[in-house]
Motif scaffolding. Structure first.
Motif, short mmCIF file in Angstrom:
data_model
loop_
_atom_site.label_atom_id
_atom_site.label_comp_id
_atom_site.label_asym_id
_atom_site.label_seq_id
_atom_site.Cartn_x
_atom_site.Cartn_y
_atom_site.Cartn_z
N GLY A 175 45.19 127.80 75.39
CA GLY A 175 44.94 126.41 75.69
C GLY A 175 43.79 125.89 74.87
O GLY A 175 42.90 126.64 74.47
N TYR A 176 43.80 124.58 74.60
CA TYR A 176 42.76 123.98 73.75
C TYR A 176 42.32 122.65 74.35
O TYR A 176 43.15 121.77 74.60
CB TYR A 176 43.33 123.77 72.34
CG TYR A 176 42.42 123.03 71.37
CD1 TYR A 176 41.08 123.40 71.19
CD2 TYR A 176 42.92 121.96 70.63
CE1 TYR A 176 40.27 122.73 70.30
CE2 TYR A 176 42.10 121.28 69.72
CZ TYR A 176 40.79 121.67 69.56
OH TYR A 176 39.97 121.00 68.68
N VAL A 177 41.03 122.52 74.57
CA VAL A 177 40.44 121.27 75.05
C VAL A 177 39.61 120.69 73.92
O VAL A 177 38.52 121.19 73.63
CB VAL A 177 39.55 121.50 76.29
CG1 VAL A 177 38.95 120.18 76.77
CG2 VAL A 177 40.34 122.16 77.41
N PRO A 178 40.11 119.66 73.23
CA PRO A 178 39.39 119.13 72.08
C PRO A 178 38.15 118.34 72.48
O PRO A 178 38.04 117.87 73.62
CB PRO A 178 40.42 118.21 71.40
CG PRO A 178 41.31 117.78 72.52
CD PRO A 178 41.37 118.94 73.48
N GLU A 179 37.27 118.17 71.53
CA GLU A 179 36.01 117.46 71.79
C GLU A 179 36.26 115.99 72.16
O GLU A 179 35.54 115.42 72.98
CB GLU A 179 35.12 117.54 70.55
CG GLU A 179 33.75 116.95 70.72
CD GLU A 179 32.90 117.10 69.47
OE1 GLU A 179 31.72 116.70 69.53
OE2 GLU A 179 33.41 117.59 68.45
N ASN A 180 37.30 115.38 71.57
CA ASN A 180 37.53 113.95 71.82
C ASN A 180 38.39 113.69 73.06
O ASN A 180 38.80 112.57 73.32
CB ASN A 180 38.19 113.30 70.60
CG ASN A 180 39.51 113.94 70.22
OD1 ASN A 180 39.98 114.85 70.90
ND2 ASN A 180 40.12 113.48 69.15
#
Length: 231
Positions: A78-83
């Motif tokens: 899973g990936y939670v982007p900065e934006n």
């Protein structure tokens, strides 16, 4: 679980990562620290197949360099982007629904789990995500990623711009993930939270890993902190 060796990444002709190497083990929180521009976010994007890269990235023994981002996500990353990338015209509930695993696959997380972790989201479940506060949007992004049932989650700057109370909530969230056996690669600038929740710390400078060790060993290394972390 996640093994990275000799990872290089590029934006066109710009060579950003220079032989990055590290591992993230099962149920481990690893903090990736460094100043802005050091290559931390590019490392996350390279793992997720979002930038041009070469080298060895293996997930549970399976090479993933060259795969599409959605293929990598389906493998359990899973990936939670900065934006944050929420869907502003959809409600909180609809955003969470979009992150959910397929109907035939039952994940370990439910809507009730998300609302128990962040009660404020339950209060706002029928509200359009675009009118949420920054802290609420961050909670929503974290929870939406969890609804995909990842075994490892990469979180890029989750506390950026958040009030101290919300930062504490994020810290508790990370501890909850660890308790559930989920691995975390935490990209963070705030040393206090990173050092308090991580099992190991990595420091990045100029596109390379310049330090690997425990939070205690980083606290004891004044040279590394001054040279690569302090502003």
């Amino acid at each position: 679980m996640l093994h990275i060796e000799n990872l290089h990444a590029y934006y066109g002709k710009s060579h950003v990562l220079h032989g990055v190497h590290f591992d993230v083990g099962p149920g481990e929180i690893v903090a990736l620290l460094g100043r802005n521009g050091s290559g931390r976010s590019t490392t996350a994007k390279a793992i997720m197949g979002m930038v041009e890269s070469t080298g060895d990235v293996t997930w549970k023994g399976q090479p993933i360099v060259g795969r599409k981002p959605y293929e990598i996500a389906h493998l359990g990353l899973g990936y939670v982007p900065e934006n944050r990338d929420i869907f502003p015209r959809l409600t909180v509930q609809q955003n969470l629904l979009l992150g959910q695993k397929g109907a035939r696959q039952k994940g370990r997380w439910s809507f009730d789990d998300m609302y128990a972790m962040f009660p404020r989201l339950k209060e706002r479940q029928h509200t359009e995500a675009g009118v949420l506060s920054g802290g609420e949007q961050q909670m929503l992004t974290l929870c939406r990623t969890l609804m995909g049932d990842p075994e490892l989650i990469i979180i890029d700057e989750p506390t950026e711009g958040l009030a101290p109370k919300i930062v504490e909530l994020v810290g508790e969230y990370l501890k909850t993930l660890k308790a559930k056996g989920i691995s975390v690669l935490l990209i963070e600038q705030k040393l206090t939270i990173a050092m308090s929740v991580s099992d190991r710390t990595l420091v990045m400078g100029h596109g390379s890993i310049v330090f690997q060790g425990t939070p205690d060993s980083l606290r004891a290394d004044a040279y590394i902190r001054k040279e690569w972390l302090e502003v």
